[in-house]
Design an enzyme around this catalytic site. Sequence first.
Site, PDB file in Angstrom:
ATOM      1  N   GLY A 116     -19.446   7.598  -1.689  1.00 18.18           N
ATOM      2  CA  GLY A 116     -18.482   7.983  -2.724  1.00 18.18           C
ATOM      3  C   GLY A 116     -18.488   6.977  -3.848  1.00 18.18           C
ATOM      4  O   GLY A 116     -19.542   6.450  -4.221  1.00 18.18           O
ATOM      5  N   LYS A 142       0.861  -1.178   0.000  1.00 18.83           N
ATOM      6  CA  LYS A 142       0.000   0.000   0.000  1.00 18.83           C
ATOM      7  C   LYS A 142       0.898   1.229   0.000  1.00 18.83           C
ATOM      8  O   LYS A 142       2.040   1.172   0.488  1.00 18.83           O
ATOM      9  CB  LYS A 142      -0.884  -0.006   1.257  1.00 18.83           C
TER      10      LYS A 142
END
Length: 350
Positions: A183, A78
């Site tokens: 979202g 990540k």
Amino acid sequence: MFTHPDFDAHEMVTWIQDPHTGLRAVIAVHSTALGPGMGGCRLWTYPDAAAGLTDVLRLSRGMSLKNAMADLALGGGKAVIFGPVPEDAAARREAFRAFGRAVASLGGKYVTAEDVGVSVADMEAVAEETRHVSGLPPAGGAVGGDPSPYTARGVLRGIEAAVARRLGRADLDGLRVAVQGTGNVGGSLCRMLAERGADLVIAEANTARRDALAADLGAEVVEGDAILSAEADVFAPCALGGVLTAQNVAGLKAKIIAGAANNQLADEAAGHALAARGITYVPDYVLNAGGIIAVGAEYLGDKTRDQVMTAVDAIGPRVAELLARAEAEGQRTDLLADRMAMERIAAARG
Ligand code: NAD
């Protein structure tokens, strides 16, 4: 860093500072036992660097577990970029190109894609510097692009499986679902749920986005944390992580927690509190793997579009199996999933 509570024998953590664009970022590769460490890049304005480090350590470990549970030939990694980045489009592009050069320097140990705050256009800028990037605009019907619709589809399949198991229902008609964050993923999920006849209650920090969706789908709106205690059958956290704490679990009305947000449990006590209240928790990374299945296939080139859809839909049976096994073994779902994923990674390491 080696004594950081979230450090879990991560293979590599790299800090990046680019003097030309001002970019500051950190990339963590948790494990490459099953394949290249893949996971999205998050753009967030953290209070300090330590908060970004905590996030990237937790998120990259989560990617190892997610990719292992989804049966992908991928390890976990990540990146977080410390916001804000310049608002000017050209300057933002240069910042992402600098990030792309940092990814390139790792030679494929880390493969990046979109996460919160990062767009397909940003990944196109990254792709000018490295091929170790995914989530790019798909060419001619190929798999790829924005992972969010795949993530939403997988979350839907998991909700269906959890509802069947916990509530004994084969459809979602009239089911009340509380969605926090509408979202990219939460918005798509709301549309899919509404198509299946579910009633929605939503909370969204962006009020313009919230009101447009509510008007479109006839969803009820609640403010802020009221979503946690909203009357609902299912609570779907689709905003940011750390949303469930031992304190707020006490006020939950939903019998099922199933949403897209990564790291929903703020701590161990939250998982314990959910189990103590008999609330069915579908582990976030088992449920939200649809996006990585799609962008992983885009990077590895190992699946057709139909095969990707089949793999995303397999999240439903995987959730059903996990819930059944947890019940049979009297285990918490999150701990069982962690154990299964870690066993797969350990076997590959061995
Ligand atoms: P997004 O930024 O598009 O959506 C998040 C939304 O949550 C935004 O609209 C934001 O305004 C809202 N929000 C933030 N805090 C809130 C709060 N306290 N209350 C209500 N609304 C709030 O991000 P996304 O891509 O939809 O991802 C959502 C979550 O799912 C993230 O945790 C992400 O890590 C996770 N996830 C996303 C994907 C993907 O494919 N995009 C894959 C796996 C996991």
